[in-house]
Design a protein around this motif. Structure first.
Motif, PDB file in Angstrom:
ATOM      1  N   MET A  22      59.919  25.626  72.798  1.00 35.75           N
ATOM      2  CA  MET A  22      61.080  26.143  72.079  1.00 35.75           C
ATOM      3  C   MET A  22      61.192  27.651  72.282  1.00 35.75           C
ATOM      4  N   LYS A  23      62.408  28.123  72.541  1.00 33.55           N
ATOM      5  CA  LYS A  23      62.633  29.551  72.740  1.00 33.55           C
ATOM      6  C   LYS A  23      62.918  30.212  71.391  1.00 33.55           C
ATOM      7  N   VAL A  24      62.073  31.172  71.029  1.00 30.40           N
ATOM      8  CA  VAL A  24      62.141  31.790  69.699  1.00 30.40           C
ATOM      9  C   VAL A  24      62.207  33.302  69.845  1.00 30.40           C
ATOM     10  N   LEU A  25      63.167  33.912  69.154  1.00 38.62           N
ATOM     11  CA  LEU A  25      63.283  35.372  69.091  1.00 38.62           C
ATOM     12  C   LEU A  25      62.871  35.829  67.703  1.00 38.62           C
ATOM     13  N   GLN A  26      61.814  36.646  67.650  1.00 35.19           N
ATOM     14  CA  GLN A  26      61.336  37.226  66.395  1.00 35.19           C
ATOM     15  C   GLN A  26      61.934  38.628  66.255  1.00 35.19           C
ATOM     16  N   ASP A  72      58.003  29.634  73.570  1.00 35.02           N
ATOM     17  CA  ASP A  72      58.510  30.626  74.522  1.00 35.02           C
ATOM     18  C   ASP A  72      59.079  31.755  73.668  1.00 35.02           C
ATOM     19  N   LEU A  73      58.279  32.748  73.415  1.00 31.59           N
ATOM     20  CA  LEU A  73      58.568  33.704  72.352  1.00 31.59           C
ATOM     21  C   LEU A  73      58.819  35.104  72.886  1.00 31.59           C
ATOM     22  N   ARG A  74      59.831  35.752  72.299  1.00 33.27           N
ATOM     23  CA  ARG A  74      60.082  37.154  72.574  1.00 33.27           C
ATOM     24  C   ARG A  74      60.367  37.872  71.256  1.00 33.27           C
ATOM     25  N   PRO A 124      71.172  37.275  80.873  1.00 38.23           N
ATOM     26  CA  PRO A 124      71.533  35.977  81.468  1.00 38.23           C
ATOM     27  C   PRO A 124      70.330  35.102  81.786  1.00 38.23           C
ATOM     28  N   GLU A 125      69.125  35.684  81.744  1.00 35.49           N
ATOM     29  CA  GLU A 125      67.934  34.928  82.115  1.00 35.49           C
ATOM     30  C   GLU A 125      67.285  34.199  80.937  1.00 35.49           C
ATOM     31  N   TRP A 126      67.660  34.595  79.687  1.00 35.61           N
ATOM     32  CA  TRP A 126      66.947  33.999  78.537  1.00 35.61           C
ATOM     33  C   TRP A 126      67.809  34.122  77.295  1.00 35.61           C
ATOM     34  N   ALA A 127      67.895  33.036  76.540  1.00 38.97           N
ATOM     35  CA  ALA A 127      68.555  33.064  75.236  1.00 38.97           C
ATOM     36  C   ALA A 127      67.753  32.184  74.288  1.00 38.97           C
ATOM     37  N   PRO A 128      67.556  32.626  73.048  1.00 42.07           N
ATOM     38  CA  PRO A 128      66.721  31.846  72.124  1.00 42.07           C
ATOM     39  C   PRO A 128      67.441  30.636  71.567  1.00 42.07           C
TER      40      PRO A 128
END
Length: 494
Positions: A1-5, A36-38, A131-135
């Motif tokens: 899962m893509k997660v933005l903190q 998949d965290l940023r 464009p390469e990553w969205a949460p």
């Protein structure tokens, strides 16, 4: 899962309180469990000067009063996690702290500074900036990041779910209502059904109203904030969210807080080898000018000096505590009246009371290791990390039974077979007598060395890492995603 903190401070780069510790540790635990965290952080000097391998993702602006805004992608030192940093020199590159100037006054443009933080989070979630990553999930921490939930609600095309965590409801991010035009949202968002709060705008309310899920940092605090006593005027909004509000107890970074590996200590120690704790106590007594006495019970306070923390109770009970043979060391900064009172107490009881006014991370580790008991008499406490650090260091917490303190500290008693239960001492009423009685129980057990050592080891054996909370957050993210996808979204407001 893509997660933005998303948050405003992060240990060890910028820290004013426990929020920074959470942002420093929870993302690492989530990444270790497969997320998949940023991170997304404002370009404060302590952050932008420390991140590694920064490169430009895109140019933004003019926006929120800043003519030039650049979104950078970089790498966090220490953890190597990927991080987006908002480089907006006009808004972020200044002296003082993250929220206040050097005189302690709130920055006059905090609405723009933290509005920008939330807006960028929402833009990332909509795939507009990178464009390469969205949460898939935006996790906003405290009022500084709460506007991300409102911006996602207003422009939901990206489809990211939002989770909002309340770290302390007492700090709400309140701004003049007329400044709402600076946020770039429809006037409907300035209404009582949205951000308006008693004639002002509340960033905290933006998170409470528009996040798909709302969490607090302990289960007890999640229940408390739905009541007038602890709800800070927002209890009705919180109750209206029903089951969307839950509590997940914070963990601690057990690599940073580890007495067996802590380079700050006079001597390292472990539950199996406790002798080093006595050396830490002697070193701390000497540092603060106290009588170096292994038998004297040494009490500690490491805290912001505010009314929330109940430290006036310590001052009121102090004469009786000293009569019981105790010593006290205090480290903290905050309310000038409390600072002056503790300074006077240190002068009046030289050799018995030591006071260090200021923030000192290394000093906090040394106090945690050197004292026998840690006092946390808070009037309210969303989670509290101090008592968990204390347990980790074999220091027995004495706390008021509120919020996360009630979830982590349990009264030390002996069962019918004489076996010791619990890990600390609690009291209920916010008055000096109740604190004194809890300390009297603690001191009685302290004078039974073998039982006291068992109590220390019980605390040191507690599971306090972020592993369990991270699993709970990942499950919550999945629930938020499912609920978000099944709900009608849009700018319509009740």
């Amino acid at each position: 899962m893509k997660v933005l903190q998303v948050g405003a401070e992060i240990y060890p780069l910028i820290k004013t309180g426990g929020l920074a510790d959470v942002l420093g540790a929870l993302p690492q635990a989530l990444a270790a469990q497969g997320a998949d965290l940023r991170l997304l952080l404002p370009g404060l000097p302590g952050i932008i000067d420390a991140v590694l391998h920064a490169r430009r993702v895109c140019q933004i602006g003019p926006v929120f009063g800043a003519a030039k805004v650049t979104l950078l992608r970089a790498q966090m030192p220490y953890s190597q996690l990927p991080v987006y940093v908002i480089d907006a020199p006009f808004l972020y590159r200044r002296g003082g702290g993250p929220y206040q100037d050097r005189s302690g006054a709130e920055w006059a443009d905090n609405l723009q500074r933290f509005g920008l933080l939330g807006w960028v989070a929402a833009q990332l979630a909509q795939g507009e900036l990178d464009p390469e990553w969205a949460p898939e999930v935006v996790h906003a921490h405290d009022w500084h990041a709460a506007m991300s939930c409102a911006y996602l609600h207003a422009h939901p095309a990206g489809g990211a779910a939002s989770v909002f965590t309340i770290h302390n409801l007492a700090y709400q991010g309140l701004f003049p209502h007329d400044d709402g035009a600076l946020l770039g949202l429809s006037s409907r968002y300035m209404s009582p059904s949205a951000l308006e709060f008693h004639g002002q705008l509340s960033f905290m309310k933006a998170g409470l109203k528009f996040a798909d899920r709302v969490t607090t940092v302990s289960p007890s605090y999640a229940r408390e904030i739905a009541t007038p006593e602890f709800g800070a005027g927002l209890e009705g909004v919180i109750r209206s969210r029903g089951g969307d509000v839950s509590g997940i107890l914070n963990g601690i970074d057990t690599a940073v807080w580890d007495p067996a590996a802590d380079a700050a200590l006079a001597q390292r120690y472990s539950a199996e080898q406790l002798a080093g704790k006595a050396a830490c106590k002697a070193a701390l007594q000497a540092q603060f000018g106290l009588a170096v006495d292994a038998q004297a019970p040494l009490l500690g306070v490491v805290s912001r000096l505010t009314s929330q923390k109940g430290l006036d109770l310590v001052l009121s009970a102090l004469p009786e505590l000293l009569q019981m043979g105790a010593q006290l060391v205090v480290q903290g900064t905050g309310d000038p009246a409390l600072e002056a009172a503790f300074r006077m107490a240190g002068g009046a009881h030289a050799g018995r009371v030591g006071v260090l006014l200021g923030y000192d991370e290394i000093g906090a580790h040394r106090i945690m290791a050197g004292v026998d008991m840690m006092l946390v008499p808070s009037r309210f406490e969303p989670c509290g990390l101090t008592q968990m650090y204390a347990l980790r260091y074999g220091t027995v917490p004495v706390v008021r039974r509120v919020g996360g303190l009630a979830d982590t500290v349990h009264e030390a008693t002996a069962d019918a077979a004489g076996e010791l239960q619990g890990n600390g001492f609690l009291f209920d009423a916010a008055d000096p007598g109740a604190l004194r009685d809890a300390l009297a129980r603690a001191l009685a057990l302290y004078r039974l060395p073998e039982r006291w050592r068992r109590l220390m080891r019980r605390g040191m054996a507690e599971s306090l890492s972020w592993d369990g909370p991270a699993r709970q957050y990942l499950a919550l993210y999945a629930q938020a995603r499912a609920g978000h996808e099944g709900a009608a979204r849009g700018p319509d407001l009740d």
